[in-house]
Design an enzyme around this catalytic site. Structure first.
Site, short mmCIF file in Angstrom:
data_model
loop_
_atom_site.label_atom_id
_atom_site.label_comp_id
_atom_site.label_asym_id
_atom_site.label_seq_id
_atom_site.Cartn_x
_atom_site.Cartn_y
_atom_site.Cartn_z
N ILE A 144 -4.28 -8.25 -3.13
CA ILE A 144 -4.59 -6.84 -3.38
C ILE A 144 -3.27 -6.11 -3.23
CG2 ILE A 144 -5.37 -6.43 -0.99
CD1 ILE A 144 -7.30 -4.30 -2.24
N GLU B 268 6.16 -9.30 0.07
CA GLU B 268 5.74 -10.29 1.08
C GLU B 268 6.87 -11.27 1.42
OE1 GLU B 268 1.99 -12.00 -0.16
OE2 GLU B 268 0.90 -10.33 0.76
N TYR C 17 -7.41 -3.18 7.22
CA TYR C 17 -8.53 -4.14 7.19
C TYR C 17 -9.45 -3.96 8.40
CZ TYR C 17 -5.71 -6.32 3.55
OH TYR C 17 -4.98 -6.54 2.41
#
Lengths: 153, 153
Positions: free
Chosen positions: B88, B28, B134
């Site tokens: 996650i 990230e 998602y």
């Protein structure tokens, strides 16, 4: 100007907190039907055996002038819990008296006392008054992140 | 294809979860120094007297293939707690085998079992792979809201 007193909520506050949550939902233009909160649900969530949230009340001349609802979140980068501010609201006719600032100051005191790494909350992008207030406190928007939600009915 | 097993974390998992959290932070592009997590902090946060977070482990052929960290948030509109997914992560070399989906399915099962009104999480705006995943689950972005953060050191 009347003094502002900040205190933790007690069970007798629940009906008035619910009416303030309804006022906040209206202010935030929540979709009709989005609010399924009841006094019983809030009482359980604040004071039940599986309490999920805490509430602060701002009082001004003996009247409930505003409230804040918060719970603890967690940061895996920090390895510590934080304080997440779910709601903060001051009655429109009582704004500009430092009530929101007093609520925020108490939230910060609690967060520091409990060893929280940070405080976070969501802001509606059109709510420039709120954004200006939060920036004046030194808060910064996480512009590169978006919240995703899956409703479970 | 090896079967995926999802289970709750135990204290012995802590060192490997920490190494996966570090891998996620790198993925990230977290700022250097943003990670102050230690094994001790995570052990306290998961299993200490003031536990703040829960962890699921995905195992594949006896190896820790991924993890999820979550806690309960609260919705004042719903008057109920929700499930907030803090992290996650699936090891990059083990993706495409349904491990993320299996973790998500177990999170949803837990959320429903505990009467949660919804599940929420943050997504980096450039992470299109995650966003597509998602959306395929039926989740929707809260595009009109921004998270504000105040760091408390």
């Amino acid at each position: 100007m009347a003094e502002v007193k900040i205190r933790h909520a007690v069970p007798a506050d629940v009906p008035e907190i619910v009416s303030l949550i309804r006022a906040l939902a209206e202010y935030e233009k929540a979709a009709p039907g989005a609010l399924s909160l009841t006094e019983e649900l809030l009482r359980d969530s604040l004071f039940g055996p599986h309490a999920a949230v805490e509430a602060l009340i701002a009082e001004c001349s003996g009247q409930m002038a505003g409230y804040a609802l918060f719970f603890h979140n967690f940061s895996s980068w920090r390895g510590k819990r934080g304080l997440f501010l779910e709601d903060i609201f001051v009655r429109p006719e009582l704004r500009g008296r430092g009530i929101g600032k007093a609520l925020f100051a108490e939230l910060l005191r609690i967060a520091r006392e409990r060893g929280c790494s940070r405080m976070e909350w969501l802001v509606l992008d059109w709510n420039q008054t709120a954004i200006d207030f939060y920036r004046s406190l030194g808060a910064e928007p996480l512009n590169e992140w978006t919240t995703f939600r899956l409703n479970l009915g």
